[in-house]
Motif scaffolding. Sequence first.
Motif, PDB file in Angstrom:
ATOM      1  N   ASN A 131      -9.300   0.147   2.901  1.00  0.00           N
ATOM      2  CA  ASN A 131      -7.994  -0.601   3.160  1.00  0.00           C
ATOM      3  C   ASN A 131      -7.670   0.021   4.470  1.00  0.00           C
TER       4      ASN A 131
ATOM      5  N   ALA B 145      -9.195   3.408  -0.627  1.00  0.00           N
ATOM      6  CA  ALA B 145      -8.235   3.950   0.473  1.00  0.00           C
ATOM      7  C   ALA B 145      -8.914   3.899   1.936  1.00  0.00           C
TER       8      ALA B 145
ATOM      9  N   THR C 229       0.801  -1.145  -0.106  1.00  0.00           N
ATOM     10  CA  THR C 229      -0.107   0.151  -0.036  1.00  0.00           C
ATOM     11  C   THR C 229       0.869   1.275  -0.067  1.00  0.00           C
TER      12      THR C 229
ATOM     13  N   SER D 208      -5.870   2.705  -6.916  1.00  0.00           N
ATOM     14  CA  SER D 208      -6.290   2.537  -5.667  1.00  0.00           C
ATOM     15  C   SER D 208      -6.108   0.954  -5.673  1.00  0.00           C
ATOM     16  N   THR D 209      -5.890   0.550  -4.279  1.00  0.00           N
ATOM     17  CA  THR D 209      -5.765  -0.940  -3.983  1.00  0.00           C
ATOM     18  C   THR D 209      -6.620  -1.587  -2.661  1.00  0.00           C
ATOM     19  N   THR D 210      -6.607  -2.712  -2.702  1.00  0.00           N
ATOM     20  CA  THR D 210      -7.309  -3.487  -1.719  1.00  0.00           C
ATOM     21  C   THR D 210      -6.576  -4.735  -1.709  1.00  0.00           C
TER      22      THR D 210
ATOM     23  N   ALA E 265       0.643   4.032  -2.851  1.00  0.00           N
ATOM     24  CA  ALA E 265      -0.038   5.361  -2.235  1.00  0.00           C
ATOM     25  C   ALA E 265       0.604   6.662  -2.886  1.00  0.00           C
TER      26      ALA E 265
END
Length: 535
Positions: free
Chosen positions: A452, A449, A161, A172-174, A165
Amino acid sequence: MKKITLLLFCLICNFVFSHTINYDNIVLRHWSIEKEHQFIDGSFMMYKNGTVFIEEANNKISKVAFSDLSNEDQKFVTSKNSWVKNLNTIAPEKKESTQSIFDYKFCLILFSLIAFGYYIYTISDRKKLKFLYPVLFLGILTSLYSFTKKAMSTTDPAFLTSAFAQFASTVSTTYDANFFYVNSTGIPNHTMMVGISNRGWQQQVPTSKCYINSNHWTIPLNPVIATTPVPVSSTHFLKGAIAMAVNGVPIFNYHTNTGVDSFLDGQLDNYGGHCGRGDDYHYHTAPLHLITLGQASATLPIAFGLDGYAVYGNLEPNGTAMTTLDANHGHYGTNGVYHYHGTAAAPYMIGNMVGVVTEDANLQIIPQPQGTAIRTENWTPLAGAFITSCVANANNGFNTAYTLNGISGYATNYTATVAGLYTFQYVTPTGTTSTNYNGPAQCTVPNLAAANFNSIEKNITIFPNPATDILQINVGNAFLESDVQTISIYDLKGSLVSKTPRFTPSLNIKNISKGTYFVKIQFSNSTVTKKLLVK
């Protein structure tokens, strides 16, 4: 005789066209779906749970039941599926399996220790030998431990992340327990296409792709070292990505489908990228420019291989100069975990896929998302073309200007509606032609975000609660510990009771009166607040 000749000709034609054809250097097969009396031209992708996945020329994925195919196609699928399984057959790894201890360096050191022990035994007082046994035993154990590497590691999702970031506005991440997911449109925030040589542009332009939600990029959080790393070569991974840059742009094998180095052949722009047959932008070399442009940290990964291992620039994670690389274009770090490095020379990033990956019949790593092609023409290299600019316009598209044999006034411009109507304008010095295409609707990268950090916040605990003298704080991992800016305690009126300028695992609260308080843990980009009862 003429009838026999005609019959043979028909049979030969049927044989030829029921097998493979070539479309833009992509091998396609003429599939027969007997149940529906239909035909599909496409390449075999994979066979799973009784369903055959076929990728058509326009990148559309068709799913066909195995039983609906002709007998000949069923034999072809069975053969291809066996080939894929054999290609990806890897000896099972244990979670804590280790590298063979029969390394020649280990054997040499072990032999030297034994020889030294024997020498001491022959010349020393037997009564004093009991003091030497522990020393010899400790030396053997130290040698054994120093030549051991874990074959499996678990990557902290907070670490990934932090790398992505830096591009939170476009990426975007998960994650879940096994995988880290990246959502992006594949469009970077730097100039594209400029710098491609006058024989390397295949008339493709950058279009936004919906690499989001279920069509996201997938990075393993529990990568496993492969028994035999598969080479990134002219015979493997010729389609699709092998890694994902932290700005959301996929990275492909640096070899083309003809086996040449795409960078040395002049096919790439100033940042090592270009657009593929589906008007999809991607890199073919390491994205070192993310560091030089000041967009990425020099001590965080600039990319992650789809095998789960990080790619750094020319510095080690601790900020020191890059040390010697192995044949895979990486090495083990001080934490015992493998990582790659990007360089300006071939193989640029990954020489062999150190981690276990699955390569399908189309020579691409799966799973990975698909970008829908918009234009259907078979675009080819335009000799003499030199791209002078590629800029975004106000209508979801790009204007790509170029010269042809030194003459200006050429461009390929397009716009797109929200619903997915793409209008391409092909500009020449003598006029402009327009063509409309139906493509995917415009999409936006989901903001994950908050989700997360909610996952991270659940792992942050303070205890005991209620507390009396000492308050323990656990934020979950070393990375988050280093990211803590302050730890503050407030009373119910909002007055500051105590403040610590950095992370500490325990706070002395003996001097705090009984009552209810709030513990505020400030990170660089977010805040976590916990309720505390002091008794």
